[in-house]
Design an enzyme around this catalytic site. Structure first.
Site, PDB file in Angstrom:
ATOM      1  N   ALA A 207      21.877  53.050 -38.514  1.00 37.61           N
ATOM      2  CA  ALA A 207      21.892  52.097 -39.609  1.00 37.61           C
ATOM      3  C   ALA A 207      23.223  51.081 -39.642  1.00 37.61           C
ATOM      4  CB  ALA A 207      22.170  53.133 -40.657  1.00 37.61           C
ATOM      5  N   ASN A 208      23.260  50.423 -40.596  1.00 44.30           N
ATOM      6  CA  ASN A 208      24.193  49.454 -40.811  1.00 44.30           C
ATOM      7  C   ASN A 208      24.789  49.593 -42.239  1.00 44.30           C
ATOM      8  OD1 ASN A 208      23.121  47.354 -42.429  1.00 44.30           O
ATOM      9  ND2 ASN A 208      21.631  47.167 -40.668  1.00 44.30           N
ATOM     10  N   ARG A 209      25.861  48.764 -42.471  1.00 46.92           N
ATOM     11  CA  ARG A 209      26.536  48.997 -43.828  1.00 46.92           C
ATOM     12  C   ARG A 209      25.905  48.017 -45.152  1.00 46.92           C
ATOM     13  NH1 ARG A 209      31.299  51.312 -42.614  1.00 46.92           N
ATOM     14  NH2 ARG A 209      32.063  51.030 -40.411  1.00 46.92           N
ATOM     15  N   SER A 210      24.932  47.461 -44.925  1.00 45.98           N
ATOM     16  CA  SER A 210      24.160  46.938 -46.183  1.00 45.98           C
ATOM     17  C   SER A 210      23.713  47.928 -47.052  1.00 45.98           C
ATOM     18  CB  SER A 210      23.042  45.943 -45.370  1.00 45.98           C
ATOM     19  OG  SER A 210      22.210  45.670 -46.517  1.00 45.98           O
ATOM     20  N   ALA A 274      19.778  43.313 -43.484  1.00 41.65           N
ATOM     21  CA  ALA A 274      20.452  43.430 -42.352  1.00 41.65           C
ATOM     22  C   ALA A 274      19.675  44.202 -41.309  1.00 41.65           C
ATOM     23  CB  ALA A 274      21.635  44.048 -42.338  1.00 41.65           C
TER      24      ALA A 274
END
Ligand code: PMT
Length: 400
Positions: A207-210, A274
């Site tokens: 995942a990412n921090r968006s 993102a």
């Protein structure tokens, strides 16, 4: 909330228990840059203090038609207002306004204005459902007054039912919609929001921090400006008011399928999401066990959704990308603009404090094919969204 900056709003408060919520509405409107003039009925003063409003609003409270210093205050208030908001509006106030009876400063101001009027009823369920109230509201609607419908919930005296004043954020959003330039009316805007999640196994993801906040802000701004919005999202945030349809997705492949289908008829597409650049080649069906040792996870590139949209862009569509950078902001963003065949790219330097992922604020440079880049300093994501849509609207061909 750029739409409210400098707008003169008469905030009429009539006498119901929900008058205390008008204080919060007043504060939110002032915070958004509006000039708020509070007008209280005698009944409202039984529920809330004049001092509270005077302290929060842009001018002291007014409540009397009879003031030696200003003999006809209602005409000045009515004529100078950009919008008159009545929250809460009691059955009595609605009845007097519908019948054209100017028995106090608020009803006189309502009759003396040609500005947009928003009425937010609040009363017990029995009164709300009474044919007299409903017929009065129907008459007001016919005359162009906007009625912000009440909600269900706890009422005065512990009763539960329909008739509770709409939430302050709903009312402020309605005010904003009423004042904003509807330059996206009749247009379709597709927005993506959040970070994609690529499965490693049945329980783990890349995942990412968006947080999705920037994408939701774009969707909210587009809806406030009258657009039909399709919000392709990996996150669950409150759906912005207006005509917003959320398409929930999880992975880059899901997002690609949804965006490709929705973008065909869109006037503007804004890819604020993102999207993961890589995903596991073969996600495990079950949970990978720890006792098997550290697993080797082979990755493959995800489809570049935006590049695909750029390659197949229908004539007249405005395609907007975002670029999350940590160095060489302008050069990197410009190369993405070219490579992905975009009309605009919104570059944010996510290494800076308060910028990009998860914050409520952002600072961006909007790079265009024609014209100098537009620099937007650190501010709320909604204001960034406004600047992005201003730049996109400027590229839309006029409607035939
Ligand atoms: O969600 P928030 O917490 O509010 O944070 C906002 C944000 C930082 C996520 C947002 O402002 C932002 O910068 N979004 C784009 C992030 C990103 O993926 O940047 P990129 O430079 O890797 O991608 C460039 C563009 O290509 C983006 O529009 C992206 O959506 C798109 N892309 C990327 C990869 C891919 N496989 N497909 C794509 O379409």
């Amino acid at each position: 909330m750029g739409a409210l900056v400098g707008k003169r709003i008469v905030l009429g408060v009539s006498g119901g228990i929900a008058a205390y919520k008008a204080i919060e509405i007043c504060r939110r409107l002032v915070d958004a840059g509006a000039h708020v003039v509070p007008v209280l009925t005698k009944g409202a003063e039984h529920f809330v203090g004049r001092t509270t409003f005077s302290a929060l609003a842009s001018e002291p409270v007014q409540s009397s038609l009879w003031d030696e210093a200003e003999p006809i205050p209602h005409t000045r208030l009515g004529q100078s207002a950009d919008l008159v908001l009545v929250a809460p509006a009691t059955a009595r106030l609605i009845g007097a306004y519908t019948a054209g009876i100017s028995s106090d400063l608020l009803t006189a101001t309502l009759l003396a204005t040609r500005a947009k009027v928003l009425v937010c009823p609040a009363m017990h369920t029995e009164m709300w459902e009474h044919p007299a109230v409903q017929e009065n509201l129907a008459t007001l609607r016919r005359r162009g007054v906007e009625v912000v419908a009440p909600e269900s919930g706890r009422l005065a005296g512990g009763d539960i039912g329909h008739g509770r004043l709409a939430a302050p954020e709903t009312i402020v959003a309605a005010v904003e919609r009423a004042l904003v330039e509807p330059d996206l009316r009749g247009r379709t805007v597709v927005v993506t929001a959040g970070g994609t999640r690529e499965p490693i196994d049945a329980v783990r993801v890349i995942a990412n921090r968006s947080s999705g906040k920037q994408g939701y802000a774009v969707a909210a701004e587009a809806a406030a400006r009258g657009a039909r919005v399709v919000l392709v999202s990996t996150v669950t945030l409150p759906v912005p008011p207006g005509e917003v349809r959320v398409v929930p997705v999880e992975t880059a492949a899901d997002m690609q399928a949804a965006v490709q289908a929705e973008a065909l008829g869109a006037d503007i597409v804004v890819m604020a999401a993102a999207v993961a650049d890589f995903r596991p080649v073969a996600p495990a069906a079950g949970k990978i066990k720890k006792d098997g040792g550290v697993p080797e996870i082979r990755l493959e590139p995800t489809p570049d959704i935006l590049a695909g949209l750029g390659a197949n862009k229908p004539a007249g569509q405005v395609l907007v990308g975002f670029a999350a950078e940590t160095s060489d902001l302008h050069a990197n963003a410009s190369s993405k603009l070219e490579r992905k065949r975009l009309d605009l790219i919104v570059a944010n330097d996510v290494s800076q404090p308060g910028v990009g992922f998860h914050h409520d604020t952002n600072a961006v440079t909007i790079v265009r094919r024609v014209g100098d880049p537009i620099s937007v300093g650190l501010r709320g994501k909604r204001e960034v969204a406004k600047a992005v849509l201003d730049a996109a609207v400027a590229l839309l061909a006029p409607r035939q």
